[in-house]
Design an enzyme around this catalytic site. Structure first.
Site, PDB file in Angstrom:
ATOM      1  N   TRP A 103      39.804  66.388  51.698  1.00 23.51           N
ATOM      2  CA  TRP A 103      39.220  65.039  51.607  1.00 23.51           C
ATOM      3  C   TRP A 103      37.737  65.094  51.272  1.00 23.51           C
ATOM      4  CZ3 TRP A 103      42.848  62.117  50.449  1.00 23.51           C
ATOM      5  CH2 TRP A 103      44.102  62.219  51.049  1.00 23.51           C
ATOM      6  N   ASP A 170      33.314  59.984  56.841  1.00 18.97           N
ATOM      7  CA  ASP A 170      34.723  59.612  56.697  1.00 18.97           C
ATOM      8  C   ASP A 170      35.401  59.909  58.030  1.00 18.97           C
ATOM      9  OD1 ASP A 170      37.418  59.430  56.171  1.00 18.97           O
ATOM     10  OD2 ASP A 170      37.430  60.814  54.467  1.00 18.97           O
ATOM     11  N   LYS A 194      45.764  55.963  59.824  1.00 14.92           N
ATOM     12  CA  LYS A 194      45.833  57.164  60.647  1.00 14.92           C
ATOM     13  C   LYS A 194      45.712  56.846  62.142  1.00 14.92           C
ATOM     14  CE  LYS A 194      45.773  59.672  56.839  1.00 14.92           C
ATOM     15  NZ  LYS A 194      44.579  59.968  56.071  1.00 14.92           N
TER      16      LYS A 194
HETATM   17  C1  LIG Z   1      44.128  60.233  54.670  1.00 14.84           C
HETATM   18  C2  LIG Z   1      42.709  60.504  54.498  1.00 14.84           C
HETATM   19  C3  LIG Z   1      41.991  60.030  53.386  1.00 14.84           C
HETATM   20  C4  LIG Z   1      42.636  59.256  52.270  1.00 14.84           C
HETATM   21  O1  LIG Z   1      42.907  57.984  52.666  1.00 14.84           O
HETATM   22  P1  LIG Z   1      43.551  56.895  51.685  1.00 14.84           P
HETATM   23  O2  LIG Z   1      43.495  55.683  52.526  1.00 14.84           O
HETATM   24  O3  LIG Z   1      44.945  57.380  51.393  1.00 14.84           O
HETATM   25  O4  LIG Z   1      42.734  56.825  50.475  1.00 14.84           O
HETATM   26  C5  LIG Z   1      40.638  60.299  53.322  1.00 14.84           C
HETATM   27  N1  LIG Z   1      40.011  60.993  54.285  1.00 14.84           N
HETATM   28  C6  LIG Z   1      40.670  61.469  55.365  1.00 14.84           C
HETATM   29  C7  LIG Z   1      39.927  62.236  56.396  1.00 14.84           C
HETATM   30  C8  LIG Z   1      42.032  61.243  55.503  1.00 14.84           C
HETATM   31  O5  LIG Z   1      42.696  61.716  56.581  1.00 14.84           O
END
Ligand SMILES: *Cc1c(COP(=O)(O)O)cnc(C)c1O
Length: 358
Positions: A103, A170, A194
């Site tokens: 990511w 993030d 998540k």
């Molecule tokens: C799943 C995830 C993403 C991507 O998320 P999307 O909503 O599918 O774009 C980005 N960063 C992390 C840490 C993730 O776990």
């Protein structure tokens, strides 16, 4: 309802049963309105109340200071990878990244469209199985981008760097799983699927006054200020996703808030990691000090036993424990809504497997 499944999926992932129940009811009819939550105007009194409550719950649960805005956006965490440099990286500026996995790498790739990117440190040398420490941060960075939890590799930042450089993080896979100090960051973002709700909404928490300085022409929908100024109602928001996030946050609040959740998550993590460390058949793949309390990654010391263990897991309704396609082995995601009984069910399977092969 169908048979009970222990849902270890990495995302979209498990949500509290009572949230699912309420969300399902709202799809049929919301608040005695005669309308479904997915067919009512986003400008209606009922839905505006959902938005207001959602903002208030984020602020309360995460203790978001007054000088921060909260937005509910679309495009997933992945669109943030693009919006961040457009809005925060001035022409000619530099952005720093801590490369802790897929990511983070994807976030860097998008920033490269807008300017110079500097990798302050990387754990790629060991397939992202640890979090780099003791790296230096150039003081001329416009911001430093971090990924607090590495969903794929099962590592988690246990602390954040102390620096004068603005931090952007993030937190897609661990927001609301533990207490954080929002005031340490300029911007925090997280895709909902998540830990908070269904896919389709991304939560952004941003410090007031950071936007409007990049000197770039930013298309309306990609400009954070559009959404902040319109309270996430510039265009139709993802109503159902936001409503379900609101329900999850209510659930979290009733449970005692994030500090209470953190204590439960620590207990769940300890239960599973203790088994991994003591069971002769299994091996954790992340460095011990960096182990994630959300995504637990492990392999079998003898990979030829993996089909047998996978079969056993299937028979016991332990769902979604396969590792990410880029890593292999196993990954048990034990997000907020995962009951400790389900973690125990996985631990029991690992123990029974060890007995069989003693
Ligand atoms: C799943 C995830 C993403 C991507 O998320 P999307 O909503 O599918 O774009 C980005 N960063 C992390 C840490 C993730 O776990």
């Amino acid at each position: 309802m169908k048979k009970y499944v222990h849902n270890f999926s990495a995302g979209p992932c498990i949500l509290p049963k009572e949230v699912m129940q309420k969300a399902a009811e709202a799809v049929i009819e919301y608040n005695n309105s005669g309308l479904s939550i997915i067919e009512m105007s986003h400008r209606s009194k009922d839905f505006v109340a959902v938005m207001d409550k959602s903002f208030a719950l984020v602020r309360e649960l995460l203790n978001v200071p007054d000088n921060y805005d909260i937005s509910f956006l679309q495009g997933g965490a992945s669109l943030q990878f693009t919006m961040l440099p457009q809005n925060l990286l001035p022409v000619g500026g530099k952005v720093g990244y801590l490369n802790t996995g897929v990511w983070a790498s994807k976030a860097v790739k998008e920033a490269e469209f807008y300017g110079e990117t500097i990798q302050v440190a990387s754990s790629k040398d060991k397939n992202f199985s640890y979090v780099p420490k003791d790296y230096s941060i150039p003081s001329d960075l416009s911001y430093l981008h971090l990924t607090s939890n590495n969903t794929i590799y099962g590592t988690q930042l246990k602390s954040f760097p102390e620096t004068s450089v603005p931090l952007v993080c993030d937190m897609s896979s661990d927001l609301m799983s533990k207490v954080i100090d929002v005031s340490k960051f300029d911007l925090i973002y997280a895709g909902a699927q998540k830990n908070m709700g269904p896919a389709g909404v991304t939560l952004v928490i941003s410090k007031k006054g950071i936007f409007g300085k990049s000197g770039r022409k930013i298309p309306t929908m990609l400009d954070y200020t559009t959404h902040i100024d319109n309270e996430s109602m510039f265009n139709t928001p993802p109503c159902f996703s936001i409503y379900t996030c609101m329900l999850t946050m209510e659930w979290l609040k009733n449970l005692g808030g994030i500090a209470a959740m953190e204590a439960i998550n620590e207990k769940k993590g300890k239960l599973l990691y203790d088994e991994i460390d003591s069971n002769p058949l299994f091996l954790g793949t992340a460095a011990k000090e960096d182990r994630s309390l959300m995504n637990v990654t492990f392999v079998m010391k003898d990979p030829s036993l993996e089909p047998e263990f996978s079969q056993m897991a299937k028979e016991r309704n332990l769902s979604g424990i396969e590792g990410h396609r880029s890593v292999g082995g196993y990954r048990a995601s034990i997000y907020n809504a995962m009951p400790i009984e389900s973690v125990q069910a996985l631990v029991d399977a690992m123990r029974d497997m060890a007995k069989k092969h003693a």
